[in-house]
Design a protein around this motif. Structure first.
Motif, mmCIF file in Angstrom:
data_model
loop_
_atom_site.group_PDB
_atom_site.id
_atom_site.type_symbol
_atom_site.label_atom_id
_atom_site.label_comp_id
_atom_site.label_asym_id
_atom_site.label_seq_id
_atom_site.Cartn_x
_atom_site.Cartn_y
_atom_site.Cartn_z
ATOM 1 N N SER A 60 4.356 -8.872 -3.133
ATOM 2 C CA SER A 60 3.482 -7.712 -2.954
ATOM 3 C C SER A 60 2.996 -7.538 -1.524
ATOM 4 O O SER A 60 2.369 -6.533 -1.202
ATOM 5 C CB SER A 60 2.273 -7.825 -3.886
ATOM 6 O OG SER A 60 1.522 -8.982 -3.568
ATOM 7 N N GLY A 61 3.258 -8.494 -0.658
ATOM 8 C CA GLY A 61 2.824 -8.401 0.725
ATOM 9 C C GLY A 61 3.686 -9.271 1.613
ATOM 10 O O GLY A 61 4.558 -9.994 1.147
ATOM 11 N N ASP A 68 4.244 -1.497 -2.226
ATOM 12 C CA ASP A 68 2.801 -1.244 -2.127
ATOM 13 C C ASP A 68 2.280 -1.578 -0.739
ATOM 14 O O ASP A 68 1.417 -0.878 -0.201
ATOM 15 C CB ASP A 68 2.028 -2.041 -3.178
ATOM 16 C CG ASP A 68 2.178 -1.457 -4.564
ATOM 17 O OD1 ASP A 68 2.614 -0.293 -4.679
ATOM 18 O OD2 ASP A 68 1.859 -2.153 -5.541
ATOM 19 N N PHE A 69 2.781 -2.653 -0.136
ATOM 20 C CA PHE A 69 2.374 -3.036 1.206
ATOM 21 C C PHE A 69 2.773 -1.957 2.207
ATOM 22 O O PHE A 69 2.001 -1.589 3.094
ATOM 23 C CB PHE A 69 3.003 -4.385 1.564
ATOM 24 C CG PHE A 69 2.557 -4.976 2.873
ATOM 25 C CD1 PHE A 69 1.227 -5.031 3.232
ATOM 26 C CD2 PHE A 69 3.495 -5.515 3.749
ATOM 27 C CE1 PHE A 69 0.824 -5.596 4.435
ATOM 28 C CE2 PHE A 69 3.103 -6.073 4.952
ATOM 29 C CZ PHE A 69 1.767 -6.114 5.295
ATOM 30 N N ARG A 105 3.141 1.221 1.575
ATOM 31 C CA ARG A 105 2.245 2.361 1.351
ATOM 32 C C ARG A 105 0.897 2.150 2.037
ATOM 33 O O ARG A 105 0.359 3.050 2.690
ATOM 34 C CB ARG A 105 2.047 2.585 -0.151
ATOM 35 C CG ARG A 105 1.162 3.770 -0.496
ATOM 36 C CD ARG A 105 0.909 3.876 -1.992
ATOM 37 N NE ARG A 105 0.551 2.632 -2.649
ATOM 38 C CZ ARG A 105 -0.657 2.054 -2.569
ATOM 39 N NH1 ARG A 105 -1.613 2.603 -1.866
ATOM 40 N NH2 ARG A 105 -0.902 0.927 -3.212
ATOM 41 N N VAL A 106 0.340 0.950 1.927
ATOM 42 C CA VAL A 106 -0.945 0.634 2.554
ATOM 43 C C VAL A 106 -0.832 0.715 4.075
ATOM 44 O O VAL A 106 -1.714 1.272 4.747
ATOM 45 C CB VAL A 106 -1.446 -0.764 2.114
ATOM 46 C CG1 VAL A 106 -2.617 -1.224 2.957
ATOM 47 C CG2 VAL A 106 -1.825 -0.739 0.645
ATOM 48 N N LEU A 107 0.242 0.183 4.646
ATOM 49 C CA LEU A 107 0.431 0.251 6.098
ATOM 50 C C LEU A 107 0.558 1.691 6.583
ATOM 51 O O LEU A 107 -0.014 2.055 7.620
ATOM 52 C CB LEU A 107 1.663 -0.555 6.522
ATOM 53 C CG LEU A 107 1.559 -2.067 6.407
ATOM 54 C CD1 LEU A 107 2.892 -2.725 6.752
ATOM 55 C CD2 LEU A 107 0.455 -2.610 7.296
ATOM 56 N N GLN A 129 -0.682 4.373 5.116
ATOM 57 C CA GLN A 129 -2.005 4.979 4.982
ATOM 58 C C GLN A 129 -2.909 4.569 6.139
ATOM 59 O O GLN A 129 -3.627 5.392 6.708
ATOM 60 C CB GLN A 129 -2.642 4.599 3.641
ATOM 61 C CG GLN A 129 -3.987 5.258 3.399
ATOM 62 C CD GLN A 129 -3.881 6.776 3.325
ATOM 63 O OE1 GLN A 129 -2.915 7.317 2.783
ATOM 64 N NE2 GLN A 129 -4.856 7.469 3.874
ATOM 65 N N HIS A 130 -2.851 3.300 6.498
ATOM 66 C CA HIS A 130 -3.650 2.807 7.608
ATOM 67 C C HIS A 130 -3.260 3.506 8.914
ATOM 68 O O HIS A 130 -4.133 3.889 9.699
ATOM 69 C CB HIS A 130 -3.485 1.284 7.747
ATOM 70 C CG HIS A 130 -4.272 0.689 8.856
ATOM 71 N ND1 HIS A 130 -5.643 0.605 8.836
ATOM 72 C CD2 HIS A 130 -3.884 0.171 10.050
ATOM 73 C CE1 HIS A 130 -6.066 0.051 9.957
ATOM 74 N NE2 HIS A 130 -5.014 -0.219 10.710
ATOM 75 N N GLU A 152 -4.693 7.005 8.992
ATOM 76 C CA GLU A 152 -6.125 7.015 9.245
ATOM 77 C C GLU A 152 -6.456 6.749 10.708
ATOM 78 O O GLU A 152 -7.531 7.130 11.172
ATOM 79 C CB GLU A 152 -6.809 5.971 8.347
ATOM 80 C CG GLU A 152 -6.782 6.359 6.893
ATOM 81 C CD GLU A 152 -7.239 5.240 5.963
ATOM 82 O OE1 GLU A 152 -7.585 4.143 6.468
ATOM 83 O OE2 GLU A 152 -7.250 5.462 4.746
#
Length: 162
Positions: A71-72, A145-146, A148-150, A152-153, A156
């Motif tokens: 997951s990461g 998922d990782f 996607r988070v990167l 999004q970051h 931002e």
């Protein structure tokens, strides 16, 4: 590079640091790794299983079920025969990408150079001697998922246009 050098569950739950192994790992290498970086010259079954962070560079073959539950973190696997790796990789939670982003290329190169320096690895030396060709033979194993988070970051961090 043909012999198992480290046993089962090596780097299980590792949280930081760097490790370089001139040889292969048995099963479950870097399982639950959450922050260490490592270079190995091949892994048995279930490599990088449930990995949540860190980086792993594999300069040789992988066993079955690679990246299951990952997951990461990111794994970079030397895959001159990508189809063989695709069979061994559990792609339920990861994407297989080419090594294209310059930051990834620089990270893999740095880790392989450190591996060669610390271990005297002939595998690493041979790869470095033909780096322009070898870099295209790597597959980046990226948890969905990782990623996607990167992304999004990054979004931002971009200032809004007025």
């Amino acid at each position: 590079e043909e012999n198992v050098l480290v046993g089962n569950v090596c780097l299980y739950g590792a949280t930081s640091g760097e490790a370089y192994f001139r040889g292969r790992a048995a099963e479950r290498f870097a399982v639950r790794n959450s922050g260490a970086s490592a270079v190995i010259e091949g892994v048995g079954d279930h490599g990088c299983e449930y990995m949540t962070g860190g980086r792993v560079v594999v300069l040789g073959p992988t066993g079955r079920n690679f990246a299951a539950g990952m997951s990461g973190g990111i794994a970079y696997v030397w895959t001159p025969d990508r189809s063989e790796f695709q069979v061994n990789c559990n792609c339920d939670m990861v994407l297989l990408e080419s090594l294209e982003e310059e930051a990834d290329v620089a990270e893999v190169l740095r880790l392989i150079e450190a591996h060669a320096c610390h271990t005297g690895s002939e595998v690493a030396q041979a790869m470095l001697s033909r780096w322009d060709e070898a870099r295209s033979e790597f597959t980046k194993v990226m948890p969905t998922d990782f990623k996607r988070v990167l992304l999004q970051h990054r979004l931002e961090q971009v200032p809004a246009l007025a």
